[in-house]
Scaffold this motif. Structure first.
Motif, PDB file in Angstrom:
ATOM      1  N   ALA A 187       0.836  -1.198   0.000  1.00 10.27           N
ATOM      2  CA  ALA A 187       0.000   0.000   0.000  1.00 10.27           C
ATOM      3  C   ALA A 187       0.874   1.252   0.000  1.00 10.27           C
ATOM      4  CB  ALA A 187      -0.934  -0.010   1.208  1.00 10.27           C
ATOM      5  N   ALA A 188       1.947   1.223   0.789  1.00 10.79           N
ATOM      6  CA  ALA A 188       2.829   2.394   0.836  1.00 10.79           C
ATOM      7  C   ALA A 188       3.459   2.638  -0.529  1.00 10.79           C
ATOM      8  CB  ALA A 188       3.907   2.173   1.893  1.00 10.79           C
ATOM      9  N   ASN A 189       3.891   1.549  -1.212  1.00  8.67           N
ATOM     10  CA  ASN A 189       4.440   1.706  -2.555  1.00  8.67           C
ATOM     11  C   ASN A 189       3.400   2.262  -3.515  1.00  8.67           C
ATOM     12  OD1 ASN A 189       6.912   0.729  -1.823  1.00  8.67           O
ATOM     13  ND2 ASN A 189       6.400  -1.408  -2.351  1.00  8.67           N
ATOM     14  N   MET A 190       2.180   1.775  -3.322  1.00  8.15           N
ATOM     15  CA  MET A 190       1.099   2.208  -4.216  1.00  8.15           C
ATOM     16  C   MET A 190       0.839   3.698  -4.060  1.00  8.15           C
ATOM     17  SD  MET A 190      -0.636   0.655  -6.397  1.00  8.15           S
ATOM     18  CE  MET A 190      -1.880   1.096  -7.533  1.00  8.15           C
ATOM     19  N   VAL A 191       0.887   4.182  -2.808  1.00  5.21           N
ATOM     20  CA  VAL A 191       0.671   5.614  -2.564  1.00  5.21           C
ATOM     21  C   VAL A 191       1.706   6.418  -3.341  1.00  5.21           C
ATOM     22  CG1 VAL A 191       0.825   7.431  -0.829  1.00  5.21           C
ATOM     23  CG2 VAL A 191      -0.452   5.334  -0.346  1.00  5.21           C
ATOM     24  N   ALA A 192       2.960   5.991  -3.262  1.00  5.13           N
ATOM     25  CA  ALA A 192       4.008   6.711  -3.983  1.00  5.13           C
ATOM     26  C   ALA A 192       3.749   6.645  -5.479  1.00  5.13           C
ATOM     27  CB  ALA A 192       5.372   6.096  -3.660  1.00  5.13           C
ATOM     28  N   PHE A 193       3.340   5.450  -5.946  1.00  2.91           N
ATOM     29  CA  PHE A 193       3.092   5.253  -7.376  1.00  2.91           C
ATOM     30  C   PHE A 193       1.964   6.162  -7.866  1.00  2.91           C
ATOM     31  CE2 PHE A 193       0.910   2.936 -10.797  1.00  2.91           C
ATOM     32  CZ  PHE A 193       1.951   2.833 -11.698  1.00  2.91           C
ATOM     33  N   ILE A 194       0.848   6.166  -7.112  1.00  2.00           N
ATOM     34  CA  ILE A 194      -0.290   6.997  -7.514  1.00  2.00           C
ATOM     35  C   ILE A 194       0.107   8.461  -7.509  1.00  2.00           C
ATOM     36  CG2 ILE A 194      -2.613   7.752  -6.859  1.00  2.00           C
ATOM     37  CD1 ILE A 194      -3.096   4.932  -5.792  1.00  2.00           C
ATOM     38  N   GLY A 195       0.859   8.842  -6.464  1.00  2.00           N
ATOM     39  CA  GLY A 195       1.310  10.235  -6.375  1.00  2.00           C
ATOM     40  C   GLY A 195       2.074  10.638  -7.632  1.00  2.00           C
ATOM     41  N   ARG A 196       2.950   9.739  -8.088  1.00  2.00           N
ATOM     42  CA  ARG A 196       3.751  10.077  -9.273  1.00  2.00           C
ATOM     43  C   ARG A 196       2.882  10.104 -10.539  1.00  2.00           C
ATOM     44  NH1 ARG A 196       7.468   5.971  -9.249  1.00  2.00           N
ATOM     45  NH2 ARG A 196       6.646   5.059 -11.099  1.00  2.00           N
TER      46      ARG A 196
END
Lengths: 253, 434, 311
Positions: A187-196
């Motif tokens: 989930a934490a990786n996904m947050v970064a991914f979505i942010g980008r």
């Protein structure tokens, strides 16, 4: 496409009834350009319904929904997308039988208005292929481009889902629980991914996980019993006593 | 798209591997009239028509995931409109004879636009039911509209010469049919490979997703339906061209069933699968239908066996066998022989049972029994006389069935395992349903 | 007026008959999403079973035997065939029942020949129930209507007032949920499938005497039944009843209309629209078209059907 500096999404007095049951009443909501808004609220508050109204799955019982200048309530999904609204799905909906590249290719094709083409020649097709590649590179999915989507790991499929949502070039992106079913780390990786992936774009999402909400959203609306209880910055929402009441005595979900 | 076999190192080699057999096949078909007698050539004309019909049909199923149970309408309408055009040429119209199948194709395409628009409002089983209902609707109208469609007597016309080509000899008809079949299949191939083809496959997999990517899926499905109807209509046109006649019986359910059965037997998932099915059933039908009254019953039973035991059809089995051959896994000859023996025994048992029952229930059999004074007179099956009530005959049949069951037991276990694997692969992909 | 009443009664009886066959199909469909293509074949089997057994045990016995026998056939086809392909999904189920439809028709042809058999109303039931004006209404039609009504109320009561009925109703709405609550959905489903088949068999046994008992009867009624399910809406008994009666009455009245297409075109001011030969065709001769036309209209107006809320 919407234009100008006005709000991207406006909901005026939107209500939805299913038979005798009133799920949403008098919803007013405005999203300005570049804003990232999260919809939160206890189960049954009407988040999904609101999401489905905006994304065109249902028509509202009353009220007006505008995307930019244009009314969109009750409009079919494909037209909504062409007007600049794109959504992801809570249950991953990628084309399992196709490669990751083809999945995104289809979305980029649609952005270029190539929805009925029998031939693949001409400048525009080079552009489509190039933009597909660019997007895949930007998403750092290059090594997976030729893999069949159904063979991808769950978190990779979720990433593909987000990519496709972004690839139609929308003004407004709707995300339906983008990290559901993921572990903490994923989930934490996904947050970064979505942010980008959504940098500089307008975002409206429904999410349960408060870490994700606080990681992505710059404003939050709290929905309770079919109405918007409060809207504000994450900090303001965190301290709002009404919100804490709605969430069973303050324990944030 | 296919999981990469390790033997196919380069795409060029893989393409060659596919093209060479196809080119050889086409060469054989072109050279066929030199070696074949009239009867076989005639059968091959029917094979071409059935193959094109099944390919058009499978565009809808294999590509868009929509199973039509009423495609006879478009096949028959194509035939009707072609024969009407032929009649017009006979009366002096300048429509070029070689383009006749296009007349049928265009007519069915237009009809497919209307019918498809209605049918694709719903998906899954609803779609199936609506196709049935539309077929009934058209049939009821056509059968009453004698002045237009010729009623049961049908319409007849003749193939008019065009330039140097007379179209009178069977060989002309054969090449004409073959050429149009190849053109039709190539068209479908390009459609499948086109960007539109990709979108159509997307609709089969995740229709809602496609809609939310900005595609009008209802319009697209209507278009696919119409193209499928159009190709089927071309096939119908070829039939009208060959027979120089049509009649309203073409609109009946049997022609919808045949194409569905051909596609299932051949395999909907492989591009040329329907051609395999159409070839097998047409050739068998051509030669076996004279030997038995119950040909359709056998076909129905084969259909059910395929649905339960080999859902991807014969071409699916072929693809699996090919993959296995090219991998290093040893060929399980023992199992293959056991299965073949088992199915053979089962088939023989079925044929014996059906032929015996079929003969015994005939009124003429009762008359024979009375006149000859024997309670159960002998019946001829496979050129041998059998006593239907003798314990030897009945025991033999029972033996065939039990032997078959014994041989196939192992097969059932493997089939179950395959089923489980396939189900796993399918899971996560919603079925077209309510 | 008399003619009107007779046409209405005939239409209602035919509609109820269609409903008898549709009810089982729509419930099974609603509960498991299985469209049983062979459902109308069970109707045909009912007629043949009653014809065959009626020769030995009389008319009433034939009815009972047909009902039970077809119920058993339904039970076996569900347990031995449909279950085998369940994991493949609905497409494979649909194909399998289609194969069954085809094979049953060919089997009946094998055993009884392709032409109608002499299954007739027994003499003791051939009398007039009542007379309206100059028209006599045969008792047998009344019996057909009564059977269908009885069945409707029976089914309705069973669904409404029994525990099994409750499970079935719930399972039609939310199959997974009911299964999660610990009910044995597969068993209930097998039972429902068998009962639905038995009802179709009973309908066939009653109707086969009045209409020709032939291998084609499955096909003829089957497509009408599909129309009823599409129009009525998913798994809805009420919707199916409304659609059946509507279709029955509509068809019955159309048969009595003596106008032609030409009259229609002229009435619409389209007299110049000369479609070759169509204007001489009488409406009554294509009364069979009406159900399908109605279906197309309903699809335009309400794609999910009368009672459909789940698309």
């Amino acid at each position: 496409m919407t234009s100008g500096q006005g709000p991207v999404l406006v909901l005026e007095d939107v209500a939805k009834r299913f038979g005798p049951i009133e799920v949403l009443t008098g919803i007013n909501l405005t999203l300005s350009r570049g804003e990232k808004r999260a919809l939160i609220g206890p189960n049954g508050a009407g988040k999904s319904t609101l999401f489905n109204l905006v994304s065109g799955r249902f028509a509202p019982s009353s009220g007006v929904i505008r995307l930019g200048e244009k009314r969109i309530d009750g409009m079919p999904a494909h037209q909504l997308n062409r007007m600049g609204l794109s959504r992801s799905f809570q249950i991953t909906q990628v084309f399992g039988g196709m490669s990751l590249y083809e999945n995104i290719y289809m979305a980029v094709m649609s952005r270029h208005g190539k929805r009925w083409s029998l031939l693949r020649s001409g400048r525009v097709w080079r552009d489509i292929a190039e933009q597909t590649r660019e997007l895949i590179d930007y998403a750092q999915l290059t090594s997976l481009a030729d893999r069949q989507a159904s063979t991808l790991a769950y978190s990779e499929q979720r990433a593909l889902e987000i990519c496709m949502t972004v690839a139609t070039g929308p003004d407004l992106i709707l995300l339906d629980e983008p990290t559901s079913g993921m572990s903490r780390v994923e989930a934490a990786n996904m947050v970064a991914f979505i942010g980008r992936m959504t940098e500089g774009r307008t975002l409206l999402m429904v999410e349960h996980d408060m870490d994700v909400v606080f990681g992505l959203a710059d404003t939050i609306s709290v929905l309770s019993q079919g109405q918007i209880l409060a809207t504000g910055t994450p900090a303001a929402i965190r301290d709002d006593p009404r919100v804490q009441d709605a969430y069973l005595g303050g324990s944030a979900h | 798209m296919d999981p990469k076999d390790k033997a196919t190192h380069s795409p060029a080699r893989a393409a060659l591997l596919r093209l060479v057999p196809l080119a050889l096949l086409l060469g054989a078909l072109v050279a066929l009239p030199r070696f074949s007698d009239m009867a076989f050539l005639n059968a091959m004309v029917l094979v071409c028509i059935a193959a094109l019909y099944a390919m058009g049909y499978n565009l809808l199923w294999g590509q868009a995931g929509l199973i039509s149970f009423g495609h006879a309408t478009y096949f028959a309408f194509g035939a009707s409109c072609t024969i009407m055009t032929m009649a017009a040429i006979e009366r002096g119209s300048s429509f070029p004879t070689p383009l006749l199948p296009l007349a049928g194709g265009a007519a069915s395409f237009l009809m497919g636009l209307v019918a498809g628009w209605f049918a694709t409002i719903r998906t899954g089983v609803y779609f199936a039911m609506i196709t049935v209902a539309i077929t009934e609707l058209v049939r009821a109208i056509v059968q009453r509209w004698d002045t237009m469609f010729g009623g049961e007597a049908g319409i007849t016309s003749i193939r008019m010469a065009w330039g140097p080509i007379g179209f009178q000899k069977l060989i002309d008809v054969y090449y004409f049919t073959l050429a149009w079949t190849v053109i039709g299949i190539l068209l479908l191939w390009f459609l499948q490979r086109s960007p539109l083809g990709t979108v159509i496959r997307g609709i089969r997999e995740q229709e809602e997703r496609v809609r939310f990517l900005g595609y009008d899926t209802h319009a697209l499905k209507t278009l696919v339906f119409a193209i499928s109807a159009g190709v089927s209509g071309m096939a119908g046109g070829l039939l009208a061209f060959t027979n120089e006649s049509t009649n309203v019986a073409l609109y009946e359910g049997a022609y919808s069933t045949t194409v569905l059965i051909n596609t299932v037997i051949g395999g909907a998932g492989v591009f040329l699968g329907p051609v395999v099915g159409a070839t097998l059933t047409t050739l068998f039908g051509y030669y076996v239908a004279n030997l038995t009254y119950y040909w359709l019953l056998y076909m129905g039973l084969l259909f059910m066996v395929i649905v339960v035991c080999a859902p991807r059809g014969i071409s699916g089995l072929g693809v699996d066998a090919f993959r296995r051959l090219r991998s290093d896994a040893p060929v399980p000859w023992g199992r293959i022989v056991r299965q073949a023996a088992g199915w053979l025994a089962m088939a023989l048992g079925c044929i014996m049972t059906i032929e015996l029952i079929g003969a015994v229930v005939q009124p003429s059999y009762g008359a024979l029994a009375r006149s000859s004074g024997v309670a159960w007179p002998p019946v001829r099956v496979f050129g041998i006389s059998w006593m239907p009530a003798s314990p030897l005959t009945l025991g033999g049949i029972a033996l065939l069935f039990s032997f078959g069951a014994l041989m196939l037991r192992d097969g059932v276990v493997t089939a179950r395992r395959n089923v489980a694997k396939l189900a796993e692969a399918i899971a996560g992909k919603p079925e077209p349903g309510p | 007026m008399d003619a009107f009443l007779v046409a209405l009664l005939n239409g209602l009886v035919y509609g109820l008959l269609v409903f008898m066959v549709s009810a089982g199909l729509t419930l099974v469909f609603g509960m498991m999403g299985v469209l049983n293509f062979a459902h109308a074949s069970f109707y045909m089997l009912g007629a043949y079973a009653a014809f065959l057994s009626g020769r030995y045990i009389g008319f009433w016995g034939g009815l009972i035997v047909a009902t039970l026998a077809v119920g058993l056939v339904g039970l076996f086809s569900e347990r031995l065939l449909l279950r085998k392909v369940r994991s493949f999904g609905h497409t494979q189920e649909l194909l399998l029942t289609y194969g069954l439809f085809f094979v049953l028709e060919e089997l009946v042809k094998l055993l009884f020949g392709p032409t109608p058999v002499a299954y007739r109303v027994p003499d003791e039931l051939r009398f007039t129930a009542f007379t309206i004006g100059n028209s006599q209404f045969p008792f047998f039609r009344l019996l057909m209507g009564a059977t269908a009504l009885l069945m409707f109320f029976g089914t309705y009561a069973a669904l409404r007032f029994t525990r099994i009925g409750l499970i079935v109703r719930a399972a039609v709405e939310r199959p997974q949920m009911v299964s999660a609550l610990g009910h044995n959905v597969p068993i209930v489903f097998s039972g429902l499938f068998a009962v639905g088949s038995a009802l179709a068999g009973l309908a066939g046994a009653v109707a086969g005497m009045y209409y020709p008992t032939s291998p084609a009867m499955a096909h003829e009624l089957g497509s009408i039944v599909f129309v009823v399910v599409v129009i009525g809406g998913l798994g809805s008994l009420n919707g199916a009843l409304a659609a059946s009666l509507l279709i029955g009455v509509m068809t019955s009245f159309a048969v009595g209309v003596e106008s032609t297409f030409g009259d229609l075109f002229r009435a619409l001011g389209l007299g110049g629209l000369a479609l070759p030969g169509l204007e001489a065709v009488q409406f009554s001769s294509i009364a069979g078209v009406l159900p399908y036309a109605l279906m197309l209209l309903v699809l335009l107006w309400r794609p999910a059907g009368f009672a459909g809320n789940r698309a």
